[in-house]
Design an enzyme around this catalytic site. Structure first.
Site, PDB file in Angstrom:
ATOM      1  N   HIS A 201      -3.785  -4.987   0.306  1.00  0.00           N
ATOM      2  CA  HIS A 201      -3.353  -5.407   1.648  1.00  0.00           C
ATOM      3  C   HIS A 201      -3.484  -6.927   1.801  1.00  0.00           C
ATOM      4  O   HIS A 201      -4.492  -7.410   2.334  1.00  0.00           O
ATOM      5  CB  HIS A 201      -4.211  -4.720   2.713  1.00  0.00           C
ATOM      6  CG  HIS A 201      -3.823  -3.305   2.978  1.00  0.00           C
ATOM      7  ND1 HIS A 201      -2.752  -2.953   3.771  1.00  0.00           N
ATOM      8  CD2 HIS A 201      -4.365  -2.136   2.543  1.00  0.00           C
ATOM      9  CE1 HIS A 201      -2.652  -1.624   3.829  1.00  0.00           C
ATOM     10  NE2 HIS A 201      -3.613  -1.107   3.083  1.00  0.00           N
TER      11      HIS A 201
ATOM     12  N   GLU B 188      -2.137  -8.672   3.897  1.00  0.00           N
ATOM     13  CA  GLU B 188      -2.047  -9.017   5.325  1.00  0.00           C
ATOM     14  C   GLU B 188      -3.347  -8.791   6.085  1.00  0.00           C
ATOM     15  O   GLU B 188      -3.505  -9.259   7.217  1.00  0.00           O
ATOM     16  CB  GLU B 188      -0.913  -8.205   5.989  1.00  0.00           C
ATOM     17  CG  GLU B 188      -1.230  -6.767   6.364  1.00  0.00           C
ATOM     18  CD  GLU B 188      -1.279  -5.758   5.215  1.00  0.00           C
ATOM     19  OE1 GLU B 188      -1.362  -4.553   5.502  1.00  0.00           O
ATOM     20  OE2 GLU B 188      -1.252  -6.163   4.029  1.00  0.00           O
TER      21      GLU B 188
ATOM     22  N   CYS C 206       0.839  -1.212   0.000  1.00  0.00           N
ATOM     23  CA  CYS C 206       0.000   0.000   0.000  1.00  0.00           C
ATOM     24  C   CYS C 206       0.875   1.263   0.000  1.00  0.00           C
ATOM     25  O   CYS C 206       1.534   1.542  -0.985  1.00  0.00           O
ATOM     26  CB  CYS C 206      -1.000  -0.022   1.151  1.00  0.00           C
ATOM     27  SG  CYS C 206      -2.344   1.191   0.921  1.00  0.00           S
TER      28      CYS C 206
END
Length: 247
Positions: free
Chosen positions: A191, A193, A101
């Site tokens: 993202h 994660e 990001c």
């Protein structure tokens, strides 16, 4: 044991919220959960709080991960300028670097690309990303699909690639969803994660900070809850394989 003895550092560009700290041990904990394997050492440098590795420490690491942030990658805060200098140094040392990001954008900017506000505005929710067929070798060893879903939450984007970099993924909304620079640096706009609860919590935080309005928050929340799930396991495999030199 896989990856035994390797050492990695997370360059933390965000302030941990109380929620993420309580549930995951901060964003560092979120990244370690996704990327760490047995026998590895993971450290964190809170670069947004001006905590950077010393020059003599850089060499001990096999790779670095740059996180997301509420700051603008096109900004010139002191820590952002220091981070860009560090990334240029890591490039010259051929260190593995994965940017996520804000991390994707600042890595691109440090290497000579251009970042700015996304012309299409905020992108919050699950986005369909198309992997480039012009670099099939990159993904062929992993046997992954050419279309993947990922959680996104950004209003900035990379406008222009750094020289010698290549686009390796795009979406309807964002032209540079992923890029690769040599064999050692890669950026992902989304993202990989994030879990669902982290995004829903982040929507609330953006609303509290007046960065988005009520009606938009309701719309993206509803859309997100109805959307198909992100391909988390495939993204994890891709990030781990890149960072650890298995691609």
């Amino acid at each position: 044991m896989a990856g035994n003895g390797k050492r990695f550092a997370v360059l933390l560009c965000a302030e941990d919220s109380e929620y993420v700290t309580k549930k995951y041990g901060g964003y560092f904990g979120v990244f370690v959960r996704m990327l760490a394997e047995d026998g590895e050492i993971w450290d964190v440098y809170r670069v947004a709080a001006n905590e950077f590795p010393e020059d003599e420490e850089i060499g001990i690491y096999d790779g670095f991960v740059i996180t997301g942030s509420c700051s603008d990658a096109h900004g010139n805060d002191v820590w952002i300028c220091k981070l860009m200098n560090l990334l240029k140094k890591l490039d010259s040392m051929n260190k593995k670097v994965l940017g996520i990001c804000f991390g994707h954008q600042i890595l691109g900017r440090a290497l000579g690309g251009k970042t700015g506000r996304a012309l299409s505005g905020w992108d919050i929710g699950v986005t369909t990303v198309h992997l480039s067929t012009s670099s099939p070798k990159l993904f062929s060893s992993l046997k992954i699909p050419t279309v993947l879903s990922i959680i996104e939450c950004h209003r900035d984007e990379m406008r222009e690639l750094p020289p010698k970099a290549e686009i390796i993924a795009w979406s309807e909304k964002t032209g540079i969803e992923m890029f690769r620079y040599g064999d050692h640096m890669m950026g992902i706009q989304g993202h990989p994660e994030y879990n669902d609860d982290i995004l829903l919590h982040l929507i609330d935080r953006l609303l509290q900070r007046n960065l988005i309005v009520d009606s938009y928050a309701e719309e993206v929340r509803a859309k997100f809850l109805e959307s198909h799930k992100p391909d988390k396991e495939i993204w994890r495999k891709l990030c781990v394989s890149f960072l650890k030199g298995r691609l």
